[in-house]
Design an enzyme around this catalytic site. Structure first.
Site, PDB file in Angstrom:
ATOM      1  N   PHE A  36     -31.890 -44.471  27.173  1.00 55.99           N
ATOM      2  CA  PHE A  36     -31.781 -43.560  26.032  1.00 55.99           C
ATOM      3  C   PHE A  36     -33.120 -43.051  25.545  1.00 55.99           C
ATOM      4  O   PHE A  36     -33.198 -42.114  24.789  1.00 55.99           O
ATOM      5  CB  PHE A  36     -31.105 -44.268  24.848  1.00 55.99           C
ATOM      6  CG  PHE A  36     -29.851 -45.002  25.226  1.00 55.99           C
ATOM      7  CD1 PHE A  36     -28.927 -44.430  26.089  1.00 55.99           C
ATOM      8  CD2 PHE A  36     -29.602 -46.258  24.718  1.00 55.99           C
ATOM      9  CE1 PHE A  36     -27.768 -45.107  26.418  1.00 55.99           C
ATOM     10  CE2 PHE A  36     -28.443 -46.929  25.057  1.00 55.99           C
ATOM     11  CZ  PHE A  36     -27.532 -46.361  25.909  1.00 55.99           C
ATOM     12  N   GLY A  37     -34.209 -43.709  25.887  1.00 58.15           N
ATOM     13  CA  GLY A  37     -35.514 -43.290  25.379  1.00 58.15           C
ATOM     14  C   GLY A  37     -36.447 -44.477  25.326  1.00 58.15           C
ATOM     15  O   GLY A  37     -36.112 -45.556  25.812  1.00 58.15           O
ATOM     16  N   ASP A  80     -21.454 -54.061  29.251  1.00 58.86           N
ATOM     17  CA  ASP A  80     -22.610 -54.033  30.151  1.00 58.86           C
ATOM     18  C   ASP A  80     -23.317 -55.395  30.163  1.00 58.86           C
ATOM     19  O   ASP A  80     -24.512 -55.490  29.951  1.00 58.86           O
ATOM     20  CB  ASP A  80     -23.574 -52.908  29.738  1.00 58.86           C
ATOM     21  CG  ASP A  80     -24.509 -52.503  30.875  1.00 58.86           C
ATOM     22  OD1 ASP A  80     -24.225 -52.876  32.041  1.00 58.86           O
ATOM     23  OD2 ASP A  80     -25.523 -51.852  30.600  1.00 58.86           O
TER      24      ASP A  80
END
Ligand SMILES: *[C@@H]1O[C@H](CO)[C@@H](O)[C@H](O)[C@H]1NC(C)=O
Ligand SMILES: *[C@@H]1O[C@H](CO)[C@@H](O)[C@H](O)[C@H]1NC(C)=O
Ligand SMILES: *[C@@H]1O[C@H](CO)[C@@H](O)[C@H](O)[C@H]1NC(C)=O
Ligand SMILES: *[C@@H]1O[C@H](CO)[C@@H](O)[C@H](O)[C@H]1NC(C)=O
Ligand SMILES: *[C@@H]1O[C@H](CO)[C@@H](O)[C@H](O)[C@H]1NC(C)=O
Ligand SMILES: *[C@@H]1O[C@H](CO)[C@@H](O)[C@H](O)[C@H]1NC(C)=O
Length: 921
Positions: free
Chosen positions: A625-626, A739
């Site tokens: 995501f970053g 996950d």
């Protein structure tokens, strides 16, 4: 030091050779037979006489043989006559240093390549850049002969690095004939850097560098590289072997003891396997003179008593055996038999024995013995022996794309900075000036996050290679003579938060892509030809413009007015929504707005996020995501700030809903969300900081992480299971993690497990692929196989993933390995289970130190969790109970075995010493 010091402690008893003798002979010449030695004598006497030596037409493919300090304009390359090796000048492999020559008296005794040298009066770290083949083991050997080249008679002492990792210290004091350092290393990229690092007052030097690619599948270790301890062949001759007797140019030193008898053969001995030792090393051997005595080689390594050893033993039967004679013996290491089968050397044919896992010695005292078996009529025999110690190179090199980009920038601007050598980011004390990097831990390649070329005399355009620094956060190009336009690509570097272009001669206008980047600070004053930029169009409702500090001029004033106005308006906004620092959670509010109280009090303004991260100074990771930055709130509480790009979210509403939910989740085994930020386009999540890395790193032992023992693994598994159980049944509404994997199990300073990255899966696609719409693709290998039919992930999908995690913790095998016949870990474990031997499944790094009942139980549990049919999988509550019971069994064993650990070790090493004999080619 170690390479030669063994000879001192090795009990030779034979003419009392010193290490220096060996070294000297190795420097002066290679193996010399009678005629050759006479010739060498002549050479030494006459000094300049050139003797033509017919070099065998052996390939030196991939060899790098550098005569350091040989001026490039002198005859280069040349054939060194004694070895037939082709040496060339080092000038094209290093940009720094000066050339020198050893004093004439020594020079005459040395082979030509070792008589000149390169020395480094400038800079702290000077590096050679060499090409290698990644994934192949290479012999790397460096020679150092001081020879009073500078006339001041002060022997240098300095450090040698391999890329970013320390290799060894070179101390030439008392080494008038020089020293050499040698390792076997498998480079992970196609390039290799060898660096000399000044550590005191003396100037580093180097005489020669030799790189040899080795045979396929040779010298493989479980982890780390191999440092030469000694390599001998057993002969009464005094000469040592290297190229071209040895196709890989290893050096074999002659070694013999007085209670041995020398045997040799004139027949041809087959030497072909993965190791290919020289035929001449195999054609001679030692046997104990008293046939009932063992053949013994022992040494003491008091400098590094805890070193781990790899020992390669080469045998060939070179005596004529009668029909009623047999030779058969056991190999014994510090009193323990090393293999289940005794050795029977093959007639005139090589047999190489080695262990797959390293061995250790008590207090550095090592004893290797060959002891004949009862049915053997002949004494044991040994032809050649190689002993290496394990050396770890844990620090990852900087991300290769960043390295290429920064070198490109260096070339574009013709920068010549003495410290721009070696790895740009690591080790930190040698980081290139002008850079800042993220290095979270040693096992992750560092990334360049800041480039400051302010006042560096740059001319020309803004280098396009900058766009390849994809994790760049700060860029300062101020006070140069840069011309041309501000390039579009700067707007594409998603991570950029700060650009200073002030004091250049740029023209044109600032591209839209930059103007539209939210939160980016761009400074541009002092570029008279740069057109003033228009205030960007402001998407309604949720963003504020880029802060532009414009060049002086009327338009600039207008812009400043706009900026001030915007800031003023923002100030005027009621701030009662933002309460910071967050009040204690028992504070009640008199009103109950949308969204929840919890949500409001944990909301941080963007300015606060910048402050807590010190303007995103320390990047600790990057996710799908970053970037993730380290930060501090309330002066002491450490946090990890995950900056999200809006494009990575599925939707803003979902994001809010999930944050709201997550803020209410509290469990000691879950990484908790401290707060969040959504201001304009700025989305950030602020998590508690978990300092000790993830479970995967600890299992791999990478980055200096310790290998956790079996008991700790069980505890970590139980804790992770508790966290998951809480998500499934403890919180309302229940959550599915989606996950679960070893990289999502983080460890705190007490090795307590904390599950990370849960709950965002509905608004954020897992795995970082932002094009997946509503489907959640977990990580390959961990993903519930039923998902492929149902496209739904439920609690039992987490159980499946957890089963895979357990299998990894048990076996330390990769989850998917395409080079393995059974590529998925469940298939691999399944196939191993048929053998019924748990030792084959357990992680070898555990060294057999586990209770096999608890191991079996955990394994059965893991396999039931990983059942392809979800209905057959247990619940997490059941998993927790099972794991806790395993832990009890294991802990009681540990308590019992304390105080009798010396008894348990022989048995263990018997199981794990799976001796291997490489197949003949
Ligand atoms: C260096 O080599 C010479 C000639 O072989 C020898 O006499 C001397 O002892 C050696 N020096 C050291 C320190 O080993
Ligand atoms: C040979 O070794 C054996 C066992 O150590 C010993 O008993 C025997 O006396 C030795 N023989 C000679 C000739 O030294
Ligand atoms: C093997 O046979 C030879 C004669 O063929 C004999 O001299 C020798 O002693 C025998 N060796 C052994 C160990 O039996
Ligand atoms: C860049 O370096 C200069 C001095 O070399 C310093 O004044 C300036 O503040 C630095 N820029 C940034 C963004 O840190
Ligand atoms: C950026 O990297 C890519 C691939 O790594 C390369 O093809 C490209 O030439 C690089 N661009 C610049 C300007 O260096
Ligand atoms: C940008 O660079 C200029 C020139 O070096 C300097 O005066 C200015 O302070 C810098 N701005 C920031 C915010 O660092």
């Amino acid at each position: 030091m170690v390479v030669f010091s063994w000879t001192r402690s090795l009990r030779t008893g034979h003419r009392n050779r010193t290490g220096a003798d060996f070294l000297d002979s190795s420097l002066v010449g290679k193996r010399i037979n009678m005629e050759r030695s006479f010739r060498l004598l002549l050479l030494l006497l006459i000094g300049t006489l050139v003797i033509t030596h017919i070099v065998q037409a052996q390939s030196q493919q991939g060899f790098i043989s550098l005569d350091c300090g040989l001026p490039a304009n002198e005859l280069s390359p040349y054939n060194e006559p004694e070895t037939g090796l082709q040496f060339s000048s080092d000038a094209t492999f290093i940009q720094t240093g000066k050339t020198g020559k050893t004093q004439a008296t020594l020079e005459r005794r040395l082979l030509k390549p070792y008589a000149t040298l390169r020395y480094f009066p400038d800079g702290i770290r000077n590096c050679y850049n060499l090409k290698t083949e990644k994934g192949r083991s290479h012999l790397i050997r460096a020679w150092f002969v001081y020879g009073n080249y500078d006339g001041i008679d002060n022997s240098p002492k300095f450090d040698l690095y391999l890329g970013p990792n320390p290799w060894t210290t070179v101390d030439l004091h008392g080494q008038e004939n020089g020293t050499r350092k040698e390792i076997f290393h498998i480079p992970i990229s196609n390039s290799l850097q060898i660096c000399l690092v000044k550590t005191g007052m003396t100037t580093p030097i180097i005489s020669a560098l030799e790189i040899r690619p080795m045979g396929n599948d040779s010298y493989i270790t479980q982890s780390g590289s191999l440092k030469l301890f000694f390599r001998i062949y057993l002969t009464e001759s005094k000469f040592y072997l290297r190229y071209s007797d040895d196709v890989y140019d290893r050096q074999w030193i002659a070694y013999f003891k007085k209670d041995w008898t020398h045997v040799n053969t004139t027949s041809d001995v087959g030497n072909i396997n993965n190791y290919d030792p020289p035929k001449d090393a195999l054609a001679t051997a030692a046997i104990p003179t008293n046939a009932s005595e063992p053949l013994t080689i022992e040494w003491t390594n008091s400098d590094n008593p805890s070193d781990q050893y790899y020992v390669y033993r080469h045998f060939a039967e070179i005596q004529e055996l009668r029909t009623n004679e047999t030779r058969e013996f056991n190999m014994v290491w510090n009193g323990e038999v090393m293999s289940t089968e005794p050795v029977i050397p093959k007639k005139l044919e090589i047999l190489t024995m080695y262990s797959q896992s390293p061995r250790i010695c008590d207090e550095g005292k090592c004893k290797f013995q060959l002891i004949r078996t009862d049915r053997s009529t002949l004494p044991p025999l040994l032809n050649a022996l190689e002993v290496y110690t394990v050396i770890q190179f844990p620090q990852s090199e900087t991300d290769i794309n960043d390295v290429v980009a920064i070198k490109n920038i260096e070339a574009t601007y013709g920068l010549t900075r003495i410290n721009w050598q070696g790895d740009p980011c690591v080790p930190q004390q040698f980081r290139w000036d002008a850079l800042n990097c993220s290095n979270m831990d040693t096992s992750t390649p560092p990334r360049i996050t800041s480039l400051n070329l302010s006042s560096s005399g740059l001319t020309g355009n803004i280098a396009s290679a900058i766009q390849n620094l994809t994790q760049l956060v700060r860029l300062d190009l101020s006070n140069n003579n840069l011309t041309g336009e501000v390039p579009e690509f700067l707007g594409n570097i998603k991570s950029l938060l700060f650009i200073n272009l002030s004091g250049n001669d740029l023209n044109g206008s600032i591209p839209q892509s930059l103007l539209q980047r939210q939160g980016l600070q761009l400074f541009r004053q002092g570029n008279p030809r740069l057109l003033p930029s228009e205030s960007p169009t402001k998407p309604p409702g949720k963003s504020f413009p880029v802060v532009i500090v414009a060049s002086v001029g009327s338009a600039a004033i207008l812009i400043i007015v706009v900026v001030v106005l915007v800031l003023f308006l923002r100030k005027k906004k009621p701030t009662d929504e933002v309460i910071h620092p967050p009040p204690p959670s028992n504070v009640t509010y008199s009103y109950l707005p949308e969204p929840s109280i919890e949500m409001k009090k944990r909301r941080f303004p963007y300015s606060e996020v910048m402050k807590m991260t010190n303007n995103f100074e320390r990047v600790v990771g990057e996710g799908g995501f970053g970037v993730v930055c380290h930060g501090t709130v309330n002066g002491s509480e450490q946090v990890a700030v995950k900056l999200l790009s809006q494009s990575s979210t599925q939707g803003y509403k979902e994001f809010k809903a999930e944050v709201d939910l997550l803020l209410r989740v509290h469990h000691t085994n879950l990484v908790s969300l401290v707060g969040y930020c959504d201001e304009g386009d700025h989305l950030a999540l602020i998590y508690e900081y978990v300092p000790n890395g993830d479970l995967r790193q600890h299992l791999s032992g990478k980055g200096g992480k310790s290998i956790v023992n079996w008991g700790t693994r069980l505890r970590i598994a139980a804790e992770a299971a508790l966290g998951l159980e809480y998500l499934h049944i403890g919180c309302t509404p229940p959550m599915v993690h989606r996950d679960v994997k070893t990289t999502n199990i983080l460890l705190d300073e007490h090795y307590k497990a904390k599950l990370a990255d849960f709950g965002l899966s509905r608004s954020f696609p897992v795995g970082g692929d932002s094009h997946v719409s509503t489907v959640i693709a977990g990580t390959p290998g961990y993903l519930d196989p039923e998902y492929y039919h149902t496209s739904r992930l439920g609690e039992k999908s987490d159980v499946y993933s957890f089963g895979i995690v357990l299998l990894e913790m048990i076996s330390n095998q990769p989850v998917i390995d395409r080079n393995r016949a059974k590529s998925h870990i469940t298939q691999w474990v399944g196939s191993q289970l048929n053998g019924g031997d748990i030792a084959k499944i357990m992680d070898p790094k555990l060294n057999g130190d586990y209770d096999s009942r608890s191991a079996w139980r955990a394994l059965e549990l893991a396999m039931s969790c990983a059942d392809p049919t979800s209905a057959k999988r247990p619940t997490m509550s059941h998993v927790v109970i099972e794991l806790k019971e395993c832990l009890v069994t294991e802990n009681s064993r540990r308590n019992m075995s304390r105080g009798m650990d010396s008894l348990s070790s022989p048995e263990v090493s018997m199981i794990f010493d799976s001796e291997m004999t490489p197949r003949a080619r």
